[in-house]
Write a protein that holds these residues in place. Structure first.
Motif, PDB file in Angstrom:
ATOM      1  N   SER A 285       0.834  -1.207   0.000  1.00  0.00           N
ATOM      2  CA  SER A 285       0.000   0.000   0.000  1.00  0.00           C
ATOM      3  C   SER A 285       0.862   1.248   0.000  1.00  0.00           C
ATOM      4  O   SER A 285       0.536   2.245  -0.629  1.00  0.00           O
ATOM      5  N   ASN A 286       1.962   1.187   0.747  1.00  0.00           N
ATOM      6  CA  ASN A 286       2.986   2.227   0.661  1.00  0.00           C
ATOM      7  C   ASN A 286       4.141   1.613  -0.114  1.00  0.00           C
ATOM      8  O   ASN A 286       4.915   0.835   0.447  1.00  0.00           O
ATOM      9  N   PRO A 287       4.267   1.882  -1.421  1.00  0.00           N
ATOM     10  CA  PRO A 287       5.198   1.116  -2.266  1.00  0.00           C
ATOM     11  C   PRO A 287       6.619   1.094  -1.732  1.00  0.00           C
ATOM     12  O   PRO A 287       7.178   2.119  -1.347  1.00  0.00           O
ATOM     13  N   ARG A 288       7.174  -0.097  -1.694  1.00  0.00           N
ATOM     14  CA  ARG A 288       8.541  -0.315  -1.275  1.00  0.00           C
ATOM     15  C   ARG A 288       9.286  -1.056  -2.388  1.00  0.00           C
ATOM     16  O   ARG A 288       8.685  -1.827  -3.142  1.00  0.00           O
ATOM     17  N   PRO A 289      10.581  -0.848  -2.533  1.00  0.00           N
ATOM     18  CA  PRO A 289      11.332  -1.522  -3.595  1.00  0.00           C
ATOM     19  C   PRO A 289      11.444  -3.008  -3.340  1.00  0.00           C
ATOM     20  O   PRO A 289      11.488  -3.472  -2.186  1.00  0.00           O
ATOM     21  N   GLY A 290      11.487  -3.783  -4.436  1.00  0.00           N
ATOM     22  CA  GLY A 290      11.678  -5.218  -4.345  1.00  0.00           C
ATOM     23  C   GLY A 290      13.127  -5.600  -4.624  1.00  0.00           C
ATOM     24  O   GLY A 290      14.019  -4.756  -4.702  1.00  0.00           O
ATOM     25  N   GLU A 291      13.343  -6.891  -4.805  1.00  0.00           N
ATOM     26  CA  GLU A 291      14.700  -7.407  -4.985  1.00  0.00           C
ATOM     27  C   GLU A 291      15.374  -6.840  -6.242  1.00  0.00           C
ATOM     28  O   GLU A 291      16.574  -6.594  -6.246  1.00  0.00           O
ATOM     29  N   ILE A 292      14.602  -6.608  -7.304  1.00  0.00           N
ATOM     30  CA  ILE A 292      15.238  -6.122  -8.533  1.00  0.00           C
ATOM     31  C   ILE A 292      15.731  -4.698  -8.366  1.00  0.00           C
ATOM     32  O   ILE A 292      16.726  -4.304  -8.988  1.00  0.00           O
ATOM     33  N   SER A 293      15.051  -3.902  -7.523  1.00  0.00           N
ATOM     34  CA  SER A 293      15.535  -2.549  -7.264  1.00  0.00           C
ATOM     35  C   SER A 293      16.697  -2.556  -6.279  1.00  0.00           C
ATOM     36  O   SER A 293      17.624  -1.747  -6.400  1.00  0.00           O
ATOM     37  N   LEU A 294      16.662  -3.465  -5.308  1.00  0.00           N
ATOM     38  CA  LEU A 294      17.784  -3.586  -4.385  1.00  0.00           C
ATOM     39  C   LEU A 294      19.042  -4.064  -5.102  1.00  0.00           C
ATOM     40  O   LEU A 294      20.156  -3.861  -4.622  1.00  0.00           O
ATOM     41  N   ALA A 295      18.862  -4.702  -6.263  1.00  0.00           N
ATOM     42  CA  ALA A 295      19.997  -5.136  -7.077  1.00  0.00           C
ATOM     43  C   ALA A 295      20.408  -4.088  -8.102  1.00  0.00           C
ATOM     44  O   ALA A 295      21.260  -4.371  -8.956  1.00  0.00           O
ATOM     45  N   HIS A 296      19.836  -2.889  -8.037  1.00  0.00           N
ATOM     46  CA  HIS A 296      20.161  -1.824  -8.993  1.00  0.00           C
ATOM     47  C   HIS A 296      21.667  -1.564  -9.010  1.00  0.00           C
ATOM     48  O   HIS A 296      22.296  -1.434  -7.968  1.00  0.00           O
ATOM     49  N   GLN A 297      22.230  -1.499 -10.210  1.00  0.00           N
ATOM     50  CA  GLN A 297      23.678  -1.324 -10.441  1.00  0.00           C
ATOM     51  C   GLN A 297      24.491  -2.529  -9.997  1.00  0.00           C
ATOM     52  O   GLN A 297      25.718  -2.452  -9.890  1.00  0.00           O
ATOM     53  N   GLY A 298      23.795  -3.650  -9.740  1.00  0.00           N
ATOM     54  CA  GLY A 298      24.504  -4.847  -9.295  1.00  0.00           C
ATOM     55  C   GLY A 298      23.966  -6.096  -9.963  1.00  0.00           C
ATOM     56  O   GLY A 298      23.551  -6.079 -11.126  1.00  0.00           O
ATOM     57  N   VAL A 299      23.945  -7.180  -9.203  1.00  0.00           N
ATOM     58  CA  VAL A 299      23.628  -8.507  -9.744  1.00  0.00           C
ATOM     59  C   VAL A 299      22.403  -9.072  -9.039  1.00  0.00           C
ATOM     60  O   VAL A 299      22.299  -9.018  -7.800  1.00  0.00           O
TER      61      VAL A 299
END
Length: 505
Positions: A285-299
């Motif tokens: 409901s309050n958007p939070r980043p998922g795993e693909i965003s936590l992997a931004h600039q990485g793997v």
């Protein structure tokens, strides 16, 4: 003065939009109202601010207090506005000069005693305040994270009274020391030299690192697929300061705890195969980043790829192309960056090995069909990782392979050539970039078109083969794509060849 204007910032994805806190004291029955689309946690700040002011020995105005949080159409939530509201009330009561808060922004949650508590997501706030050229007052608990930035004046405070005394020049707070990056420790990264054999897979991993390509390892259990994936961060180029701050800002708003002291290293995320689509792409409901965003600039490493739900994998298709994910809700919309490099590993058969004779071609094909065609289209390198014979394993142990540091230097040189050529790495090239920088002579074009037709590949796969061939040429310091580069690029389509072979059986 009965009107005060104080500045703070909200949290909207990785953005921190400016919030103007307008406090007006007027005659009438005592009241305390907050307007401007506040959530419940913001409305509750009335009681926190009142108690904090009284317990900090300020006289709470016995007047009608109206607090407006502008812009009114932006939802506000959390206790991050407490300090700004309290300073606004004190200023409207005439105890602080308006000039003292003109180029300053305030953030922090107040305890009933007046103490300041840290808030989540401080780094996007600090980045936005730096761009605006403002000074910031914040809780001491947020300073270690915010001080990653250079050229930002931060005044850490533990109590509301400290902020007041500084603004009226009774007790000056010392600015925090910022821009002191933690020394990165490359020894924490795993080394490619640890992997015995698998020269083809190592070569493919180097190509993937050089061009930013997605890669899939397919092979029986125990052949080193996970070991290969774990060593990709060690051969990728180091992040720039801007890239590191982007990655750290996402971690800051994710409620995953404190940012790692090794925040300059590229992130590496490995979600379990039972993860849901929301866990991967983000939401709530309050958007939070998922795993693909936590992997931004990485793997982003997906082990046991075929065990993921097909619908879960298909939600990755759009972010793999666009490099971002947009999460829309009825009240708000948040855009999170998601420019990650996908590394996946899987067994080619439900029994582990397609050649063990324990199952039929139909069962294997049904198992592989858990991966949709459009998803496989977006994976540039499909590499078979075979078993290593026992005698070959003993011989390889005695021979030391290349270290990650040596491979990384070649990767950096290849990427520098790509950036000088078109300002982006090969995997990000557009159609016009491919036409300009991946040109082929007539014979090589016919060779590639014939191979693509025989494999039954899509136009997207055709373009991805060209991008991989361009990366191979860059690693070999070749100005133009040669036939050998095309042949090697087409060789990295192992899974599609296996599926075609099973269909023909």
């Amino acid at each position: 003065m009965s009107l005060a204007i104080v500045h703070t910032r909200a949290s909207l994805g990785v953005e921190a939009p400016l919030i103007t806190v307008e406090v007006h004291l007027s005659n009438g029955l005592p009241a305390f109202n907050i307007v401007g689309l506040p959530e419940a946690s913001v409305r509750e700040s009335r009681d926190r601010v009142r108690s904090a002011l009284i317990n900090s020995h300020f006289e709470f105005p016995s007047r009608r207090i109206t607090v407006n949080l502008a812009p009114a159409d932006l939802p506000k939530e959390g206790g991050r506005f407490d300090l700004a509201i309290a300073i606004g009330i004190i200023t409207a009561a005439g105890q602080i000069e308006p000039e003292a808060i003109r180029d300053v922004e305030f953030v922090g949650e107040l305890a009933l005693s007046g103490e300041l508590r840290a808030i989540p997501g401080i780094l996007p706030f600090a980045i936005a305040a730096k761009k605006a050229g403002k000074q910031v007052f914040m809780p001491e608990g947020n300073v270690p994270e915010a001080s990653l930035l250079k050229d930002l004046t931060i005044y850490p405070a533990s109590h509301l009274a400290q902020v007041f005394r500084h603004l009226v020049k009774q007790e000056i707070l010392e600015p925090a020391i910022v821009g002191q990056f933690v020394d990165d420790n490359p020894d924490l990264l795993l080394d490619m030299q640890d992997i015995v054999g698998q020269s083809c897979a190592k070569r493919a991993l180097e190509i993937a690192a050089a061009g930013g390509h997605n890669i899939l390892f397919s092979g029986p259990p125990g052949t080193g697929k996970t070991m290969l994936a774990n060593r990709l961060p060690g051969i990728l180029p180091p992040m720039t300061e801007e890239e590191a701050l982007q990655s750290a800002a996402i971690a800051s708003i994710s409620n995953k705890g404190k940012i790692s002291e090794h925040w300059l290293q590229r992130p590496y995320r490995s979600p379990h195969h039972t993860s849901s689509a929301v866990a991967l792409v983000g939401g709530g409901s309050n958007p939070r980043p998922g795993e693909i965003s936590l992997a931004h600039q990485g793997v982003l490493f997906l082990d046991e790829l075929t065990e993921f739900d097909r619908k879960v994998l298909d939600v990755l298709r759009e972010p793999m192309e666009s490099g971002e994910v947009c999460i829309s809700r009825a009240a708000r919309q948040a855009v999170f960056p998601a420019r990650f490099q996908l590394v996946a590993a899987m067994n080619p058969s439900p029994t582990g090995d397609a050649d063990d004779g324990r199952t039929s071609s139909e069962v294997i094909l049904r198992y592989l069909n858990r991966l949709s065609g459009p998803f496989l289209d977006r994976i540039d390198l499909q590499v078979e990782v075979p078993r290593i014979p026992t005698h070959a394993f003993s011989d390889e142990i005695q021979r030391q392979g290349e270290t990650s540091a040596i491979i990384q230097q070649r990767v950096i040189q290849a990427r520098n050539r790509q950036l000088q050529r078109c300002g982006k790495i090969n995997t990000e090239m557009s159609g016009s970039d491919i036409k300009q920088h991946c040109s082929l002579n007539q014979a090589d074009r016919q060779f590639l078109e014939s191979a693509v037709t025989q494999l039954g590949l899509s136009i997207r796969s055709y373009h991805r083969i060209l991008k991989v061939a361009r990366t191979i040429a860059d690693l070999q310091q070749e100005a133009n794509i040669q036939r050998e580069h095309l042949a090697e690029a087409m060789n990295y389509r192992a899974l599609e060849r296996l599926i075609r072979q099973l269909k023909n059986n």
